[in-house]
Design a protein around this motif. Structure first.
Motif, mmCIF file in Angstrom:
data_model
loop_
_atom_site.group_PDB
_atom_site.id
_atom_site.type_symbol
_atom_site.label_atom_id
_atom_site.label_comp_id
_atom_site.label_asym_id
_atom_site.label_seq_id
_atom_site.Cartn_x
_atom_site.Cartn_y
_atom_site.Cartn_z
ATOM 1 N N ILE A 39 -15.415 -5.365 5.040
ATOM 2 C CA ILE A 39 -14.417 -4.409 3.999
ATOM 3 C C ILE A 39 -15.401 -3.700 2.776
ATOM 4 C CG2 ILE A 39 -12.678 -4.536 2.249
ATOM 5 C CD1 ILE A 39 -11.409 -6.718 3.755
ATOM 6 N N LEU A 40 -16.501 -4.831 2.319
ATOM 7 C CA LEU A 40 -17.510 -4.125 1.448
ATOM 8 C C LEU A 40 -18.324 -2.999 1.838
ATOM 9 C CD1 LEU A 40 -18.263 -7.596 -0.425
ATOM 10 C CD2 LEU A 40 -16.905 -5.907 -1.247
ATOM 11 N N LEU A 41 -18.753 -3.298 3.040
ATOM 12 C CA LEU A 41 -19.735 -2.271 3.769
ATOM 13 C C LEU A 41 -18.950 -0.663 4.217
ATOM 14 C CD1 LEU A 41 -21.627 -4.679 5.980
ATOM 15 C CD2 LEU A 41 -22.325 -3.419 4.068
ATOM 16 N N ASP A 42 -17.789 -1.032 4.720
ATOM 17 C CA ASP A 42 -17.149 0.221 5.267
ATOM 18 C C ASP A 42 -16.073 0.816 4.335
ATOM 19 O OD1 ASP A 42 -14.780 -1.043 5.144
ATOM 20 O OD2 ASP A 42 -14.484 -1.184 7.298
ATOM 21 N N ARG A 43 -15.956 0.170 3.221
ATOM 22 C CA ARG A 43 -15.169 0.693 1.904
ATOM 23 C C ARG A 43 -13.899 1.315 2.463
ATOM 24 N NH1 ARG A 43 -17.669 1.269 -2.672
ATOM 25 N NH2 ARG A 43 -16.649 3.180 -3.335
ATOM 26 N N SER A 44 -13.372 0.820 3.240
ATOM 27 C CA SER A 44 -11.778 1.461 3.722
ATOM 28 C C SER A 44 -11.019 0.742 2.726
ATOM 29 C CB SER A 44 -11.306 0.851 4.905
ATOM 30 O OG SER A 44 -11.389 -0.580 4.971
ATOM 31 N N ILE A 45 -11.433 -0.122 1.769
ATOM 32 C CA ILE A 45 -10.622 -0.905 0.949
ATOM 33 C C ILE A 45 -11.432 -0.843 -0.491
ATOM 34 C CG2 ILE A 45 -8.945 -2.294 0.093
ATOM 35 C CD1 ILE A 45 -8.088 -3.067 2.636
ATOM 36 N N ARG A 46 -11.071 -0.195 -1.445
ATOM 37 C CA ARG A 46 -11.947 0.005 -2.597
ATOM 38 C C ARG A 46 -10.915 -0.520 -4.128
ATOM 39 N NH1 ARG A 46 -13.359 6.051 -1.575
ATOM 40 N NH2 ARG A 46 -10.992 5.726 -1.000
ATOM 41 N N ILE A 47 -11.838 -0.749 -4.903
ATOM 42 C CA ILE A 47 -11.344 -1.166 -6.414
ATOM 43 C C ILE A 47 -10.369 -0.273 -6.817
ATOM 44 C CG2 ILE A 47 -11.501 -2.070 -8.783
ATOM 45 C CD1 ILE A 47 -12.242 -4.042 -6.634
ATOM 46 N N GLY A 48 -9.097 -0.390 -6.962
ATOM 47 C CA GLY A 48 -8.384 0.716 -7.605
ATOM 48 C C GLY A 48 -7.385 1.317 -6.710
ATOM 49 N N ASP A 49 -7.634 0.916 -5.407
ATOM 50 C CA ASP A 49 -6.558 1.476 -4.465
ATOM 51 C C ASP A 49 -5.261 0.635 -4.504
ATOM 52 O OD1 ASP A 49 -8.594 2.987 -3.404
ATOM 53 O OD2 ASP A 49 -9.033 2.223 -1.592
ATOM 54 N N LEU A 50 -4.317 1.390 -4.188
ATOM 55 C CA LEU A 50 -2.639 0.710 -4.089
ATOM 56 C C LEU A 50 -2.619 0.678 -2.477
ATOM 57 C CD1 LEU A 50 -0.437 -0.025 -5.515
ATOM 58 C CD2 LEU A 50 0.593 2.285 -5.216
ATOM 59 N N ILE A 51 -2.576 -0.697 -2.151
ATOM 60 C CA ILE A 51 -2.422 -0.953 -0.839
ATOM 61 C C ILE A 51 -1.136 -1.740 -0.486
ATOM 62 C CG2 ILE A 51 -4.806 -0.771 -0.353
ATOM 63 C CD1 ILE A 51 -4.912 -3.974 0.110
ATOM 64 N N SER A 52 -0.446 -1.719 0.718
ATOM 65 C CA SER A 52 0.375 -2.650 1.195
ATOM 66 C C SER A 52 0.070 -3.363 2.407
ATOM 67 C CB SER A 52 1.839 -1.964 1.506
ATOM 68 O OG SER A 52 2.095 -1.233 0.296
ATOM 69 N N VAL A 53 -0.127 -4.884 2.595
ATOM 70 C CA VAL A 53 0.008 -5.584 3.698
ATOM 71 C C VAL A 53 0.839 -6.546 3.930
ATOM 72 C CG1 VAL A 53 -1.911 -6.806 2.265
ATOM 73 C CG2 VAL A 53 -1.764 -6.872 4.982
ATOM 74 N N GLY A 54 1.665 -6.524 4.864
ATOM 75 C CA GLY A 54 2.616 -7.364 5.214
ATOM 76 C C GLY A 54 3.663 -7.283 4.079
ATOM 77 N N SER A 55 4.098 -8.069 3.183
ATOM 78 C CA SER A 55 5.066 -7.947 2.382
ATOM 79 C C SER A 55 4.408 -7.934 0.872
ATOM 80 C CB SER A 55 5.875 -9.271 2.204
ATOM 81 O OG SER A 55 5.278 -10.459 2.010
ATOM 82 N N ASP A 56 3.103 -7.864 0.805
ATOM 83 C CA ASP A 56 2.280 -7.698 -0.386
ATOM 84 C C ASP A 56 1.801 -6.227 -0.491
ATOM 85 O OD1 ASP A 56 2.285 -10.550 -1.028
ATOM 86 O OD2 ASP A 56 0.724 -10.708 0.647
ATOM 87 N N ARG A 57 2.336 -5.880 -1.663
ATOM 88 C CA ARG A 57 1.706 -4.351 -2.168
ATOM 89 C C ARG A 57 1.400 -4.615 -3.577
ATOM 90 N NH1 ARG A 57 4.229 0.025 -4.951
ATOM 91 N NH2 ARG A 57 3.645 2.170 -3.943
ATOM 92 N N GLY A 58 0.018 -3.878 -3.917
ATOM 93 C CA GLY A 58 -0.258 -3.806 -5.227
ATOM 94 C C GLY A 58 -1.694 -3.088 -5.085
ATOM 95 N N GLN A 59 -2.013 -3.125 -6.527
ATOM 96 C CA GLN A 59 -3.559 -2.300 -6.840
ATOM 97 C C GLN A 59 -4.539 -3.334 -6.549
ATOM 98 O OE1 GLN A 59 -4.108 -0.889 -10.666
ATOM 99 N NE2 GLN A 59 -5.240 0.989 -9.989
ATOM 100 N N VAL A 60 -5.714 -3.032 -5.965
ATOM 101 C CA VAL A 60 -6.832 -3.829 -5.621
ATOM 102 C C VAL A 60 -7.573 -4.063 -6.878
ATOM 103 C CG1 VAL A 60 -9.030 -4.153 -4.264
ATOM 104 C CG2 VAL A 60 -7.101 -2.972 -3.344
ATOM 105 N N GLN A 61 -7.637 -5.271 -7.379
ATOM 106 C CA GLN A 61 -8.233 -5.755 -8.392
ATOM 107 C C GLN A 61 -9.715 -6.321 -8.298
ATOM 108 O OE1 GLN A 61 -6.629 -5.592 -12.093
ATOM 109 N NE2 GLN A 61 -5.548 -4.108 -10.581
ATOM 110 N N ARG A 62 -9.970 -6.904 -7.351
ATOM 111 C CA ARG A 62 -11.120 -7.527 -6.915
ATOM 112 C C ARG A 62 -11.289 -7.592 -5.406
ATOM 113 N NH1 ARG A 62 -12.596 -13.581 -9.122
ATOM 114 N NH2 ARG A 62 -14.932 -13.894 -8.539
#
Length: 198
Positions: free
Chosen positions: A27-50
């Motif tokens: 995740i850290l190398l390909d940067r498909s998910i970054r700090i501040g992104d709003l994502i949904s996975v399963g039943s969880d949805r939120g802004q990436v904090q860390r």
């Protein structure tokens, strides 16, 4: 036997931990998910904090933090609302009465959406006749924003309040479900009641 079972259990546990660490590096190398992104996975949805090497912390619009194992982010379908384009479409549904001027109602709804500062001018808000309902004509308003991390309830509420105010000023009716009760005469001493939507 106990030692063998313990070693097997420890092995599976370490395997899970290593999978999370490897997933974290991916995740850290390909940067498909970054700090501040709003994502949904399963039943969880939120802004990436860390993002750590073992887990990722999401903050939901309600303020609740979720700790998601990195392996879950790698092995599951993740909806990233900020990966390539931060524009997100919000939909608001409403009804108008059959007797109203539908085209006028559509124009009013679009104008109400354009007054909100968070709604993008391009793509412009568009309202469509969605379907014909039992009590009225169903409309759907689509509007685009670029800051979903700030929440969507407030903007939906503000736009709908403006629509309600304008509809009342324009004399456009928002229908509500009504039921008509009919008493049907049958043989002596018997009554049949038919409950139908008006």
């Amino acid at each position: 036997q106990f030692q063998i079972d313990s070693r097997v259990g420890l092995g599976f546990g370490l395997q899970k931990i290593m999978a999370n660490y490897v997933s974290g590096f991916i995740i850290l190398l390909d940067r498909s998910i970054r700090i501040g992104d709003l994502i949904s996975v399963g039943s969880d949805r939120g802004q990436v904090q860390r993002i750590t090497t073992r887990y990722t912390v999401l903050r939901s619009p309600s303020g609740v933090h979720s700790i998601v194992p990195n392996e879950t982010l790698i092995s599951s379908v993740v909806q990233n609302e900020g990966l390539s384009d931060r524009a997100v479409r919000l939909a608001v549904t409403l009804q108008v009465a059959y007797a109203d001027d539908v085209e006028r109602a559509i124009a009013v709804v679009e104008a109400c959406a354009r007054t909100h500062e968070r709604v993008l001018a391009e793509p412009a808000p568009r309202c469509f006749l969605h379907s014909f309902g039992d009590s009225g004509i169903n409309l759907e308003l689509g509007m685009w924003i670029t800051d979903p991390e700030n929440g969507t309830l407030a903007i939906r509420s503000a736009v709908q309040l403006e629509i309600l105010r304008r509809f009342r000023a324009e004399g456009i009716e928002i229908p509500f479900p009504q039921h008509e009760v009919r008493v049907l005469g049958t043989s002596a001493g018997e009554v049949a009641v038919c409950d139908a939507k008006a």
